[in-house]
Design a protein around this motif. Structure first.
Motif, short mmCIF file in Angstrom:
data_model
loop_
_atom_site.label_atom_id
_atom_site.label_comp_id
_atom_site.label_asym_id
_atom_site.label_seq_id
_atom_site.Cartn_x
_atom_site.Cartn_y
_atom_site.Cartn_z
N LEU A 128 79.43 50.40 14.06
CA LEU A 128 79.26 51.84 13.97
C LEU A 128 78.79 52.49 15.27
CD1 LEU A 128 77.55 52.01 10.48
CD2 LEU A 128 79.95 52.35 11.03
N MET A 129 77.69 52.03 15.83
CA MET A 129 77.06 52.74 16.94
C MET A 129 76.94 51.93 18.23
SD MET A 129 75.99 55.81 15.80
CE MET A 129 74.68 56.28 16.88
N ILE A 130 77.16 50.64 18.17
CA ILE A 130 76.89 49.80 19.33
C ILE A 130 78.20 49.40 19.99
CG2 ILE A 130 75.75 47.70 20.10
CD1 ILE A 130 73.86 49.76 18.80
N SER A 131 78.32 49.70 21.28
CA SER A 131 79.54 49.37 22.02
C SER A 131 79.60 47.87 22.32
CB SER A 131 79.59 50.17 23.32
OG SER A 131 78.59 49.71 24.20
N SER A 132 80.79 47.40 22.60
CA SER A 132 80.93 45.97 22.93
C SER A 132 80.22 45.65 24.24
CB SER A 132 82.40 45.57 22.98
OG SER A 132 83.07 46.30 23.98
N ALA A 133 80.20 46.59 25.18
CA ALA A 133 79.48 46.36 26.44
C ALA A 133 77.98 46.20 26.18
CB ALA A 133 79.73 47.51 27.40
N SER A 134 77.44 47.00 25.27
CA SER A 134 76.03 46.89 24.93
C SER A 134 75.74 45.56 24.23
CB SER A 134 75.62 48.05 24.03
OG SER A 134 74.28 47.92 23.64
N LEU A 135 76.62 45.16 23.35
CA LEU A 135 76.45 43.86 22.68
C LEU A 135 76.48 42.72 23.68
CD1 LEU A 135 78.65 44.29 19.49
CD2 LEU A 135 76.17 44.16 19.61
N ASP A 136 77.42 42.78 24.63
CA ASP A 136 77.51 41.74 25.67
C ASP A 136 76.24 41.70 26.51
OD1 ASP A 136 80.02 41.11 24.74
OD2 ASP A 136 81.07 42.23 26.31
N ARG A 137 75.72 42.87 26.87
CA ARG A 137 74.50 42.95 27.68
C ARG A 137 73.31 42.37 26.92
NH1 ARG A 137 70.43 46.76 29.01
NH2 ARG A 137 71.03 48.14 27.33
N ARG A 138 73.23 42.65 25.63
CA ARG A 138 72.15 42.12 24.80
C ARG A 138 72.25 40.61 24.67
NH1 ARG A 138 70.16 46.45 21.01
NH2 ARG A 138 71.03 48.35 21.88
N ARG A 139 73.46 40.12 24.41
CA ARG A 139 73.66 38.66 24.28
C ARG A 139 73.32 37.94 25.58
NH1 ARG A 139 78.66 40.22 21.38
NH2 ARG A 139 78.20 39.93 19.17
#
Length: 151
Positions: A128-139
């Motif tokens: 919904l709200m989290i971009s794939s770039a943000s997910l990659d950065r978090r991981r």
């Protein structure tokens, strides 16, 4: 967008927006319901007023949320509390974005878990709200923190 600077993680704008919106909702609901609670009795009024205070604290803490580690330990500035954990006390890192946490032992030897709330993503918000770039950065940050904890 805020960027990770090596050993420091600051949540992106979407995370901050979602948390600010949640805090604002809690504050507004507390004020509205405390007005209705005046007719019902003092305990309901106190309960909704406490909800407003918690919402205000949440609103104030959201911009300060971050995780940082160094040679001596990790500092987790979460939504409600800030905790410093010595490196020697850390048992491991839960490397799951839904429940990211640091497992550690306190001075009495009890096992503790401190959630990495600036990093964690609630289960339903992935698409919904989290971009794939943000997910990659978090991981990537979580993987670095996990390697640091194991070394």
């Amino acid at each position: 967008m805020r960027r990770s600077r090596g050993n420091r993680f600051e949540p992106d704008r979407a995370w901050r927006f979602i948390n600010r919106l949640g805090a604002l909702t809690l504050i507004a609901a507390g004020f509205v319901l405390s007005g209705f609670a005046l007719e019902k009795g003092e305990w309901a009024y106190v309960l909704f007023t406490i909800g407003s205070i918690v919402g205000a604290w949440w609103w104030w803490r959201t911009p300060r949320a971050a995780i940082e580690y160094d040679s001596e330990g990790v500092t987790i500035s979460g939504t409600f509390l800030t905790r410093r954990i010595d490196r020697a006390a850390i048992l491991g890192v839960e490397a799951d974005l839904v429940w990211a946490a640091v497992r550690w032992r306190d001075s009495r030897g009890w096992r503790r878990t401190s959630p990495l709330s600036p990093l964690a993503i609630p289960w339903g918000t992935f698409p919904l709200m989290i971009s794939s770039a943000s997910l990659d950065r978090r991981r990537a940050y979580l993987a670095r923190l996990d390697r640091w904890a194991r070394d």
